[in-house]
Design a protein around this motif. Structure first.
Motif, PDB file in Angstrom:
ATOM      1  N   ALA A 147       0.813  -1.209   0.000  1.00  0.00           N
ATOM      2  CA  ALA A 147       0.000   0.000   0.000  1.00  0.00           C
ATOM      3  C   ALA A 147       0.848   1.261   0.000  1.00  0.00           C
ATOM      4  O   ALA A 147       0.372   2.344  -0.321  1.00  0.00           O
ATOM      5  CB  ALA A 147      -0.921   0.008   1.224  1.00  0.00           C
ATOM      6  N   SER A 148       2.105   1.117   0.375  1.00  0.00           N
ATOM      7  CA  SER A 148       2.983   2.290   0.484  1.00  0.00           C
ATOM      8  C   SER A 148       3.948   2.438  -0.684  1.00  0.00           C
ATOM      9  O   SER A 148       4.831   3.283  -0.653  1.00  0.00           O
ATOM     10  CB  SER A 148       3.799   2.198   1.781  1.00  0.00           C
ATOM     11  N   GLU A 149       3.795   1.615  -1.709  1.00  0.00           N
ATOM     12  CA  GLU A 149       4.695   1.695  -2.853  1.00  0.00           C
ATOM     13  C   GLU A 149       4.494   3.009  -3.603  1.00  0.00           C
ATOM     14  O   GLU A 149       3.443   3.634  -3.509  1.00  0.00           O
ATOM     15  CB  GLU A 149       4.468   0.504  -3.800  1.00  0.00           C
ATOM     16  N   ASN A 150       5.494   3.419  -4.359  1.00  0.00           N
ATOM     17  CA  ASN A 150       5.432   4.691  -5.086  1.00  0.00           C
ATOM     18  C   ASN A 150       4.225   4.747  -6.004  1.00  0.00           C
ATOM     19  O   ASN A 150       3.842   3.755  -6.626  1.00  0.00           O
ATOM     20  CB  ASN A 150       6.711   4.900  -5.905  1.00  0.00           C
ATOM     21  N   GLN A 151       3.665   5.943  -6.085  1.00  0.00           N
ATOM     22  CA  GLN A 151       2.469   6.134  -6.897  1.00  0.00           C
ATOM     23  C   GLN A 151       2.766   7.059  -8.066  1.00  0.00           C
ATOM     24  O   GLN A 151       3.756   7.785  -8.067  1.00  0.00           O
ATOM     25  CB  GLN A 151       1.357   6.720  -6.026  1.00  0.00           C
ATOM     26  N   SER A 152       1.881   7.040  -9.041  1.00  0.00           N
ATOM     27  CA  SER A 152       2.052   7.907 -10.202  1.00  0.00           C
ATOM     28  C   SER A 152       1.720   9.358  -9.840  1.00  0.00           C
ATOM     29  O   SER A 152       1.152   9.628  -8.780  1.00  0.00           O
ATOM     30  CB  SER A 152       1.134   7.429 -11.339  1.00  0.00           C
ATOM     31  N   LEU A 153       2.049  10.259 -10.718  1.00  0.00           N
ATOM     32  CA  LEU A 153       1.913  11.691 -10.443  1.00  0.00           C
ATOM     33  C   LEU A 153       0.508  12.092 -10.038  1.00  0.00           C
ATOM     34  O   LEU A 153       0.299  12.855  -9.100  1.00  0.00           O
ATOM     35  CB  LEU A 153       2.340  12.495 -11.684  1.00  0.00           C
ATOM     36  N   PHE A 154      -0.504  11.581 -10.770  1.00  0.00           N
ATOM     37  CA  PHE A 154      -1.864  12.023 -10.524  1.00  0.00           C
ATOM     38  C   PHE A 154      -2.688  11.054  -9.686  1.00  0.00           C
ATOM     39  O   PHE A 154      -3.881  11.227  -9.518  1.00  0.00           O
ATOM     40  CB  PHE A 154      -2.579  12.273 -11.866  1.00  0.00           C
ATOM     41  N   GLN A 155      -2.059  10.014  -9.174  1.00  0.00           N
ATOM     42  CA  GLN A 155      -2.784   9.072  -8.331  1.00  0.00           C
ATOM     43  C   GLN A 155      -3.058   9.692  -6.976  1.00  0.00           C
ATOM     44  O   GLN A 155      -2.235  10.434  -6.438  1.00  0.00           O
ATOM     45  CB  GLN A 155      -1.976   7.781  -8.148  1.00  0.00           C
ATOM     46  N   GLU A 156      -4.243   9.452  -6.419  1.00  0.00           N
ATOM     47  CA  GLU A 156      -4.595  10.004  -5.124  1.00  0.00           C
ATOM     48  C   GLU A 156      -3.640   9.510  -4.039  1.00  0.00           C
ATOM     49  O   GLU A 156      -3.163   8.389  -4.070  1.00  0.00           O
ATOM     50  CB  GLU A 156      -6.030   9.616  -4.755  1.00  0.00           C
ATOM     51  N   LYS A 157      -3.374  10.393  -3.074  1.00  0.00           N
ATOM     52  CA  LYS A 157      -2.500  10.044  -1.968  1.00  0.00           C
ATOM     53  C   LYS A 157      -3.235   9.115  -1.000  1.00  0.00           C
ATOM     54  O   LYS A 157      -4.454   9.050  -0.998  1.00  0.00           O
ATOM     55  CB  LYS A 157      -2.030  11.304  -1.249  1.00  0.00           C
ATOM     56  N   LYS A 158      -2.449   8.441  -0.182  1.00  0.00           N
ATOM     57  CA  LYS A 158      -3.053   7.425   0.674  1.00  0.00           C
ATOM     58  C   LYS A 158      -2.898   7.730   2.156  1.00  0.00           C
ATOM     59  O   LYS A 158      -1.868   8.233   2.594  1.00  0.00           O
ATOM     60  CB  LYS A 158      -2.438   6.052   0.394  1.00  0.00           C
ATOM     61  N   LEU A 159      -3.939   7.399   2.878  1.00  0.00           N
ATOM     62  CA  LEU A 159      -3.910   7.406   4.328  1.00  0.00           C
ATOM     63  C   LEU A 159      -3.953   5.941   4.737  1.00  0.00           C
ATOM     64  O   LEU A 159      -4.938   5.248   4.499  1.00  0.00           O
ATOM     65  CB  LEU A 159      -5.135   8.156   4.865  1.00  0.00           C
ATOM     66  N   VAL A 160      -2.857   5.444   5.293  1.00  0.00           N
ATOM     67  CA  VAL A 160      -2.731   4.018   5.607  1.00  0.00           C
ATOM     68  C   VAL A 160      -2.835   3.808   7.116  1.00  0.00           C
ATOM     69  O   VAL A 160      -2.006   4.316   7.876  1.00  0.00           O
ATOM     70  CB  VAL A 160      -1.380   3.455   5.099  1.00  0.00           C
ATOM     71  N   VAL A 161      -3.863   3.087   7.539  1.00  0.00           N
ATOM     72  CA  VAL A 161      -4.074   2.800   8.958  1.00  0.00           C
ATOM     73  C   VAL A 161      -3.672   1.358   9.227  1.00  0.00           C
ATOM     74  O   VAL A 161      -4.183   0.430   8.582  1.00  0.00           O
ATOM     75  CB  VAL A 161      -5.549   3.023   9.362  1.00  0.00           C
ATOM     76  N   ILE A 162      -2.753   1.174  10.179  1.00  0.00           N
ATOM     77  CA  ILE A 162      -2.270  -0.169  10.523  1.00  0.00           C
ATOM     78  C   ILE A 162      -2.636  -0.452  11.971  1.00  0.00           C
ATOM     79  O   ILE A 162      -2.161   0.226  12.881  1.00  0.00           O
ATOM     80  CB  ILE A 162      -0.742  -0.264  10.338  1.00  0.00           C
ATOM     81  N   GLU A 163      -3.487  -1.433  12.184  1.00  0.00           N
ATOM     82  CA  GLU A 163      -3.988  -1.739  13.524  1.00  0.00           C
ATOM     83  C   GLU A 163      -3.337  -2.987  14.112  1.00  0.00           C
ATOM     84  O   GLU A 163      -3.054  -3.938  13.397  1.00  0.00           O
ATOM     85  CB  GLU A 163      -5.506  -1.922  13.487  1.00  0.00           C
ATOM     86  N   ARG A 164      -3.105  -2.929  15.422  1.00  0.00           N
ATOM     87  CA  ARG A 164      -2.641  -4.074  16.216  1.00  0.00           C
ATOM     88  C   ARG A 164      -1.325  -4.687  15.737  1.00  0.00           C
ATOM     89  O   ARG A 164      -1.104  -5.879  15.903  1.00  0.00           O
ATOM     90  CB  ARG A 164      -3.733  -5.142  16.279  1.00  0.00           C
ATOM     91  N   PHE A 165      -0.463  -3.876  15.153  1.00  0.00           N
ATOM     92  CA  PHE A 165       0.814  -4.432  14.689  1.00  0.00           C
ATOM     93  C   PHE A 165       1.659  -4.943  15.850  1.00  0.00           C
ATOM     94  O   PHE A 165       2.289  -5.999  15.771  1.00  0.00           O
ATOM     95  CB  PHE A 165       1.610  -3.387  13.906  1.00  0.00           C
ATOM     96  N   PHE A 166       1.671  -4.206  16.951  1.00  0.00           N
ATOM     97  CA  PHE A 166       2.561  -4.549  18.054  1.00  0.00           C
ATOM     98  C   PHE A 166       1.940  -5.518  19.060  1.00  0.00           C
ATOM     99  O   PHE A 166       2.641  -6.051  19.916  1.00  0.00           O
ATOM    100  CB  PHE A 166       3.036  -3.275  18.756  1.00  0.00           C
TER     101      PHE A 166
END
Length: 289
Positions: A81-100
């Motif tokens: 989900a965090s890989e590089n995106q193209s110029l006009f691709q919408e930006k991402k808000l990435v929520v990661i739960e319970r990782f720890f």
């Protein structure tokens, strides 16, 4: 003329995309890793919701949202989900739960990505977790965060203030006696308090713990068990004193966790959730939680 109009439309699309890009990039000027954690999962959940809504509003809905639960999702899926995106691709808000708190994840894999994520101009990362403050790995994560907030369990006086504020938001007038009953029954279990206030808004009356029947007591016990409250054993004892037998309690626990697992599995499929709620008779409070 058609070609001219086509070029004008193309230029408008590019102009609009550049404006969106400028707006979203202005939000990503700084470190973009956040951490919300603590044993008070009600307030941390509310804060997570508030942050997501705030970013969406500031970006003019130019952010896409992706949520991952480390108990369910492999880290490779989260990383993708965090890989590089193209110029006009919408930006991402990435929520990661319970990782720890998840037993599936390996911190060493995450550690290698924290620096690039910290310097990202295209993504925002929010870590949501329960009480992880004592873990060495989590303390390392905090070094990479722009902002972090711990949600400790409220003291009795803070819980009283919470009750008063939530009652005011619902335009409920609670006598001091009822506030005391709520404190006695739920202590600092904010999920239970909010649920009870919602029921009172619909006309339900609040009763002291001592006059509750065994069916009412079982719900209090299940809430405390799921939330890992230290007073759950005391509520279990009160169930025995009310005449509940082991089979009744065991069946209630199994049913409760079955419902929670079903809801968790289909949380991203609203149509299925609605069907599950009707067929299994899941209480709206459980759905909300």
């Amino acid at each position: 003329e058609c070609l001219t109009n086509l070029r004008i439309n193309e230029l408008r699309i590019i102009r609009y995309s550049l404006i969106r890009l400028f707006v979203t990039n202005s939000l990503f000027a700084n470190n973009m890793i956040y951490a919300l954690y603590g044993s008070d999962t009600y307030r941390s959940r509310q804060k997570l919701k508030e942050i997501i809504e705030s970013f969406h509003k500031k970006s003019g809905n130019a952010l896409s949202l992706e949520k991952f639960d480390a108990e369910e999702d492999e880290f490779s899926k989260i990383a993708a989900a965090s890989e590089n995106q193209s110029l006009f691709q919408e930006k991402k808000l990435v929520v990661i739960e319970r990782f720890f708190t998840s037993k599936k994840t390996a911190y060493e894999i995450l550690k290698k990505r924290l620096k690039p994520w910290q310097e990202s101009k295209t993504n925002i990362f929010i870590f949501w977790d329960e009480d992880t403050s004592a873990k060495k790995e989590f303390k390392e994560l905090l070094k990479f965060t722009e902002k972090s907030q711990e949600f400790k369990e409220l003291t009795p006086s803070q819980t009283r203030q919470f009750i008063e504020k939530e009652a005011m938001n619902r335009k409920l007038r609670l006598p001091e006696k009822e506030k005391g009953i709520l404190l006695e029954r739920f202590r600092n279990n904010l999920w239970g308090l909010v649920n009870e206030l919602d029921k009172m808004l619909l006309g339900s009356n609040v009763s002291p713990e001592s006059v509750l029947n065994k069916d009412e007591k079982i719900y209090n016990f299940l809430d405390a068990l799921v939330e890992k409250r230290n007073y759950a054993p005391k509520l279990l004892l009160s169930l025995y004193e009310a005449g509940a037998d082991e089979i009744y309690i065991f069946a209630a626990v199994v049913n409760s966790f079955r419902n929670l697992l079903l809801l968790k599995k289909y949380v991203d499929q609203p149509s299925l959730l609605s069907k599950i709620q009707k067929e299994f008779g899941v209480h709206p409070y459980v759905m909300k939680k």
